[in-house]
Design a protein around this motif. Structure first.
Motif, PDB file in Angstrom:
ATOM      1  N   PHE A   1      39.355  37.860  39.965  1.00  0.00           N
ATOM      2  CA  PHE A   1      39.025  37.484  38.638  1.00  0.00           C
ATOM      3  C   PHE A   1      38.756  38.799  37.929  1.00  0.00           C
ATOM      4  N   ASP A   2      39.473  38.678  36.631  1.00  0.00           N
ATOM      5  CA  ASP A   2      39.303  40.034  35.835  1.00  0.00           C
ATOM      6  C   ASP A   2      37.707  40.479  35.487  1.00  0.00           C
ATOM      7  N   PRO A   3      37.362  41.545  35.493  1.00  0.00           N
ATOM      8  CA  PRO A   3      35.779  41.610  35.233  1.00  0.00           C
ATOM      9  C   PRO A   3      35.119  41.649  33.694  1.00  0.00           C
ATOM     10  N   LEU A   4      36.248  42.107  32.985  1.00  0.00           N
ATOM     11  CA  LEU A   4      35.898  42.295  31.576  1.00  0.00           C
ATOM     12  C   LEU A   4      34.875  42.824  31.200  1.00  0.00           C
ATOM     13  N   PRO A   5      34.735  44.418  31.530  1.00  0.00           N
ATOM     14  CA  PRO A   5      33.448  44.902  31.433  1.00  0.00           C
ATOM     15  C   PRO A   5      33.171  45.504  29.760  1.00  0.00           C
ATOM     16  N   GLU A   6      32.001  45.290  29.456  1.00  0.00           N
ATOM     17  CA  GLU A   6      31.537  45.558  27.922  1.00  0.00           C
ATOM     18  C   GLU A   6      30.396  46.402  28.080  1.00  0.00           C
TER      19      GLU A   6
END
Length: 257
Positions: free
Chosen positions: A173-178
């Protein structure tokens, strides 16, 4: 002369965290991230070994070699695997690790097949309010009520076969870091890659300081925590103090320090 250990290098911590978040590592699919952490230990000049169960066990030499200390963080994350292939070419998933399908819905993912990586989306069986109206809200929350739709021409089971899709293929699953200006970090899989990054940054600070610990310390990087197996099998026999670094869930009765 007494030397103090400097504050951890936060730029280093952020860099290794971002690099690890970019490496898919659901439990059972951890070879790449194990190699990544091994390379970071090599850069720091910290010797390590790989145990029979795949744990990285490093040794930060102290002034005495027994009793020892150990600090552990885990490299594996939650994820999923292909449980079944539908006649319409969509995939039924089984969770890797203990987590609710509620948090999988709407995710972008990577499917690892014999022929390569295929991107896709995890969606509920009723994914359109226009088509199903209130049925969308009445759909139960479970892994039996979501599916993986691939970004590929895949309308039949035979199409999946031609793409190299098999039962048991891993799904990351994509981590989508911010990273926000306020200093907050938001991402999937901070459990426990944030802990690993913190441990690596602490090790770098100790090495850079030139300070030798009083006793040997063993940083441990495990690979099966999400399925219930931790660091116990990798602990040296004479460890007298142990710290596990992990992510605590936010829940009533659990407060920040």
């Amino acid at each position: 002369m007494n030397r103090t250990i400097p504050e951890p290098d936060l730029d280093y911590l952020q860099r290794v965290l971002l690099e690890m978040l970019a490496i898919p590592s659901p439990t059972g699919f951890t070879d790449t991230i194990v190699r990544y952490v091994a390379e970071r230990l090599d850069e720091l000049g910290i010797p390590f070994e790989l145990t029979r169960r795949g744990t990285l066990r490093a040794t930060l030499k102290g002034q005495k070699n027994s009793p020892d200390r150990a600090v552990s963080a885990h490299l594996d994350t939650i994820g999923a695997s292909v449980r079944a292939i539908k006649d319409n070419g969509r995939l039924i998933l089984a969770p890797v690790g203990c987590w609710s399908s509620r948090f999988a819905e709407g995710s972008r993912v990577s499917l690892f097949t014999d022929n390569g990586v295929i991107r896709g989306s995890v969606l509920p069986l009723m994914a359109s309010g226009h088509a199903f109206n209130t049925g969308v809200d009445e759909l139960p929350i479970s892994w039996d009520h979501i599916e993986l739709r691939l970004d590929a021409y895949c309308a039949t089971r035979a199409d999946c076969d031609s793409l190299g899709v098999n039962i048991g293929d891993y799904v990351a699953f994509d981590p989508l870091p911010e990273f926000t200006e306020s200093g907050h970090i938001s991402a999937r899989h901070l459990d426990d890659k944030a802990g690993v990054a913190a441990l690596l940054a602490a090790l770098k600070a100790i090495v850079d300081s030139g300070v030798q610990p009083l006793i040997d310390c063993h940083p441990l990087f495990t690979i099966t925590e999400e399925t219930g197996s931790g660091a116990a099998a990798a602990l040296p026999w004479d460890v007298s103090e142990f710290v596990g670094i992990d992510i605590a869930p936010v829940a009533p009765g659990q407060y920040q320090s």
